[in-house]
Design a protein around this motif. Structure first.
Motif, PDB file in Angstrom:
ATOM      1  N   THR A 273       0.840  -1.206   0.000  1.00 11.45           N
ATOM      2  CA  THR A 273       0.000   0.000   0.000  1.00 11.45           C
ATOM      3  C   THR A 273       0.867   1.245   0.000  1.00 11.45           C
ATOM      4  O   THR A 273       2.089   1.199   0.128  1.00 11.45           O
ATOM      5  CB  THR A 273      -0.885   0.013   1.260  1.00 11.45           C
ATOM      6  OG1 THR A 273      -0.025   0.042   2.398  1.00 11.45           O
ATOM      7  CG2 THR A 273      -1.765  -1.220   1.333  1.00 11.45           C
ATOM      8  N   GLY A 275       1.020   3.227   2.362  1.00 12.95           N
ATOM      9  CA  GLY A 275       1.629   3.347   3.688  1.00 12.95           C
ATOM     10  C   GLY A 275       3.045   2.804   3.704  1.00 12.95           C
ATOM     11  O   GLY A 275       3.948   3.390   4.291  1.00 12.95           O
ATOM     12  N   GLU A 278       5.315   5.184   1.756  1.00 11.95           N
ATOM     13  CA  GLU A 278       5.634   6.377   2.560  1.00 11.95           C
ATOM     14  C   GLU A 278       6.676   6.050   3.621  1.00 11.95           C
ATOM     15  O   GLU A 278       7.604   6.836   3.872  1.00 11.95           O
ATOM     16  CB  GLU A 278       4.363   6.908   3.245  1.00 11.95           C
ATOM     17  CG  GLU A 278       3.383   7.570   2.283  1.00 11.95           C
ATOM     18  CD  GLU A 278       2.046   7.869   2.943  1.00 11.95           C
ATOM     19  OE1 GLU A 278       1.985   7.803   4.193  1.00 11.95           O
ATOM     20  OE2 GLU A 278       1.080   8.143   2.229  1.00 11.95           O
ATOM     21  N   ARG A 286       6.759   2.902  12.185  1.00 12.22           N
ATOM     22  CA  ARG A 286       5.322   2.692  12.349  1.00 12.22           C
ATOM     23  C   ARG A 286       5.081   1.402  13.124  1.00 12.22           C
ATOM     24  O   ARG A 286       5.919   0.496  13.141  1.00 12.22           O
ATOM     25  CB  ARG A 286       4.635   2.554  10.977  1.00 12.22           C
ATOM     26  CG  ARG A 286       4.611   3.818  10.128  1.00 12.22           C
ATOM     27  CD  ARG A 286       3.420   4.710  10.463  1.00 12.22           C
ATOM     28  NE  ARG A 286       2.141   4.118  10.105  1.00 12.22           N
ATOM     29  CZ  ARG A 286       1.597   4.181   8.878  1.00 12.22           C
ATOM     30  NH1 ARG A 286       2.236   4.783   7.892  1.00 12.22           N
ATOM     31  NH2 ARG A 286       0.415   3.645   8.653  1.00 12.22           N
ATOM     32  N   LYS A 287       3.913   1.334  13.749  1.00 14.01           N
ATOM     33  CA  LYS A 287       3.499   0.086  14.374  1.00 14.01           C
ATOM     34  C   LYS A 287       2.845  -0.804  13.304  1.00 14.01           C
ATOM     35  O   LYS A 287       2.151  -0.312  12.411  1.00 14.01           O
ATOM     36  CB  LYS A 287       2.482   0.331  15.503  1.00 14.01           C
ATOM     37  CG  LYS A 287       3.063   1.058  16.704  1.00 14.01           C
ATOM     38  CD  LYS A 287       4.013   0.164  17.474  1.00 14.01           C
ATOM     39  CE  LYS A 287       4.503   0.850  18.757  1.00 14.01           C
ATOM     40  NZ  LYS A 287       5.513   0.019  19.444  1.00 14.01           N
ATOM     41  N   GLU A 340       0.624  -5.816   8.590  1.00 14.16           N
ATOM     42  CA  GLU A 340      -0.454  -4.867   8.317  1.00 14.16           C
ATOM     43  C   GLU A 340      -0.128  -3.611   9.113  1.00 14.16           C
ATOM     44  O   GLU A 340      -0.102  -3.644  10.343  1.00 14.16           O
ATOM     45  CB  GLU A 340      -1.797  -5.446   8.764  1.00 14.16           C
ATOM     46  CG  GLU A 340      -2.952  -4.470   8.559  1.00 14.16           C
ATOM     47  CD  GLU A 340      -4.253  -5.019   9.149  1.00 14.16           C
ATOM     48  OE1 GLU A 340      -5.299  -4.762   8.553  1.00 14.16           O
ATOM     49  OE2 GLU A 340      -4.201  -5.700  10.197  1.00 14.16           O
ATOM     50  N   LEU A 341       0.159  -2.504   8.381  1.00 18.52           N
ATOM     51  CA  LEU A 341       0.529  -1.265   9.076  1.00 18.52           C
ATOM     52  C   LEU A 341      -0.669  -0.717   9.830  1.00 18.52           C
ATOM     53  O   LEU A 341      -1.811  -0.742   9.358  1.00 18.52           O
ATOM     54  CB  LEU A 341       1.016  -0.209   8.079  1.00 18.52           C
ATOM     55  CG  LEU A 341       2.381  -0.474   7.430  1.00 18.52           C
ATOM     56  CD1 LEU A 341       2.744   0.690   6.502  1.00 18.52           C
ATOM     57  CD2 LEU A 341       3.462  -0.646   8.466  1.00 18.52           C
ATOM     58  N   LEU A 342      -0.409  -0.218  11.042  1.00 14.82           N
ATOM     59  CA  LEU A 342      -1.475   0.348  11.870  1.00 14.82           C
ATOM     60  C   LEU A 342      -1.404   1.861  11.813  1.00 14.82           C
ATOM     61  O   LEU A 342      -0.338   2.445  11.674  1.00 14.82           O
ATOM     62  CB  LEU A 342      -1.325  -0.123  13.326  1.00 14.82           C
ATOM     63  CG  LEU A 342      -1.348  -1.643  13.530  1.00 14.82           C
ATOM     64  CD1 LEU A 342      -1.090  -1.966  15.004  1.00 14.82           C
ATOM     65  CD2 LEU A 342      -2.695  -2.239  13.113  1.00 14.82           C
ATOM     66  N   ASN A 343      -2.579   2.506  11.918  1.00 10.61           N
ATOM     67  CA  ASN A 343      -2.606   3.974  11.894  1.00 10.61           C
ATOM     68  C   ASN A 343      -2.053   4.544  13.193  1.00 10.61           C
ATOM     69  O   ASN A 343      -2.251   3.989  14.252  1.00 10.61           O
ATOM     70  CB  ASN A 343      -4.038   4.463  11.695  1.00 10.61           C
ATOM     71  CG  ASN A 343      -4.567   4.097  10.312  1.00 10.61           C
ATOM     72  OD1 ASN A 343      -3.777   4.042   9.357  1.00 10.61           O
ATOM     73  ND2 ASN A 343      -5.865   3.833  10.220  1.00 10.61           N
TER      74      ASN A 343
END
Length: 343
Positions: A273, A275, A278, A286-287, A340-343
């Motif tokens: 994605t 994410g 980026e 990132r978490k 799976e990147l978390l917000n």
């Protein structure tokens, strides 16, 4: 009389062609029913000692002691090994999950054997031990009646005086009548073989359905296990997993395949994605939630457990399929397809 016939010294009353054909069909049915029945028993229970034990208990009209089957035994060994190595380790956790799946397959195996025994093997055995035994008994009676008739005909030919001839003619009429009646009884029984074929066809359909259910269950169990172990990500699709999983898709089991395809992770769409892009272009972290278990291939990688949350970041010049992952003071490369990147 029978011996004289065999030696060619006496005439033999032949059965009509229709009855001979029916007898041939019955023998053929009995022969192949026995072969199919025995080989099905071997398929369902490959261990000959276990089959003999089950046969003995069945004859004694007692229930055989319950024992673990091969998948259940393997599953228990895997679970015990996983607990010994530690459920918190990647290998131990994977062993426990594999063991649980093997035990589920063992349960499905028991259900297949039970269903097949009731719906397929029992009707076949009932034919061999019931209907065919009756046919054999009546056929033997028919042979005896034929021998009696031929003996009476021989005595009639040898009769010289009128009185003896009249008695012999009366005997031939009686034995002929008994032979004809027994031939009719035997014919009616033999014509029932067509009904037996129709019944066995229904039983065969039941057996195929039981096998289809069993293999569908096993396929779904293994599919779920493979997903848990994280064997679907693109980093592994170039090896044998791809070639071995492709033919399975051609199996004609729509409901199974529909659920199977629904459970496949959409690696290319959901993982790669913006994410990730980026994150790779920035120097931040990132978490990320781990989607599947992963065993580190070497000391530069980090082993992962499904559903744990780790910190990930990118290093300049790093392979596009990997990120650096951190869990406490542990650090190592992790495949992005497992995350799976978390917000």
């Amino acid at each position: 009389k029978f011996t004289e016939e065999k030696l060619g010294q006496a005439e033999k009353t032949e059965l009509d062609a229709h009855l001979e054909n029916l007898l041939s069909k019955a023998e053929c049915t009995k022969l192949w029913t026995e072969k199919i029945m025995k080989q099905t028993e071997v398929l369902l229970q490959p261990n000959p000692n276990a089959r003999i034990e089950e046969f003995v208990y069945e004859k004694l009209d007692r229930k055989a002691p319950s024992r673990m089957n091969n998948p259940e035994l393997l599953g228990q060994y895997m679970i015990d090994a996983g607990n010994e190595f530690g459920p918190g380790t990647a290998y131990g956790n994977a062993l426990i999950k594999c063991g649980e799946t093997q035990k589920r397959i063992g349960t499905a195996d028991r259900e297949l054997i039970q269903t097949s025994a009731i719906n397929f093997l029992t009707p076949l055995r009932n034919f061999i031990e019931g209907d065919y035994k009756t046919i054999t008994k009546e056929r033997k009676l028919l042979q005896n009646k034929r021998l009696d008739l031929d003996a009476a005909k021989t005595r009639l030919k040898k009769a010289k005086v009128a009185e003896a001839r009249a008695a012999s003619e009366q005997e031939v009429r009686i034995t002929q009548s008994e032979f004809d009646r027994q031939a009719e009884i035997t014919r009616l029984l033999l014509e029932g073989i067509s009904s037996t074929h129709a019944h066995h066809l229904r039983c065969l359909n039941d057996f195929v359905e039981a096998q289809m259910t069993y293999y569908a269950q096993c396929y779904q169990y293994m599919l779920d296990l493979q997903k848990q172990l994280g064997s679907f990500p693109s980093t592994f699709l170039s090896n044998n997993n791809q070639s071995s999983s492709t033919p399975v898709q051609s199996v004609s089991a729509p409901s199974v395949l529909a659920s199977a395809s629904a459970s496949l992770p959409s690696v290319s769409n959901s993982i790669v994605t913006s994410g990730i892009s980026e994150l790779k272009s920035s120097s931040g972290s990132r978490k990320a939630r781990v989607l599947y278990d992963y065993d580190a291939a070497n000391s530069s990688e980090l082993s992962l457990l499904a559903d744990e949350v780790i910190t990930v970041y990118s290093i300049p010049g790093m392979d596009s399929d990997w990120l650096m992952g951190e869990r406490g003071n542990q650090k190592g490369k992790v495949p992005i397809t497992y995350l799976e990147l978390l917000n």
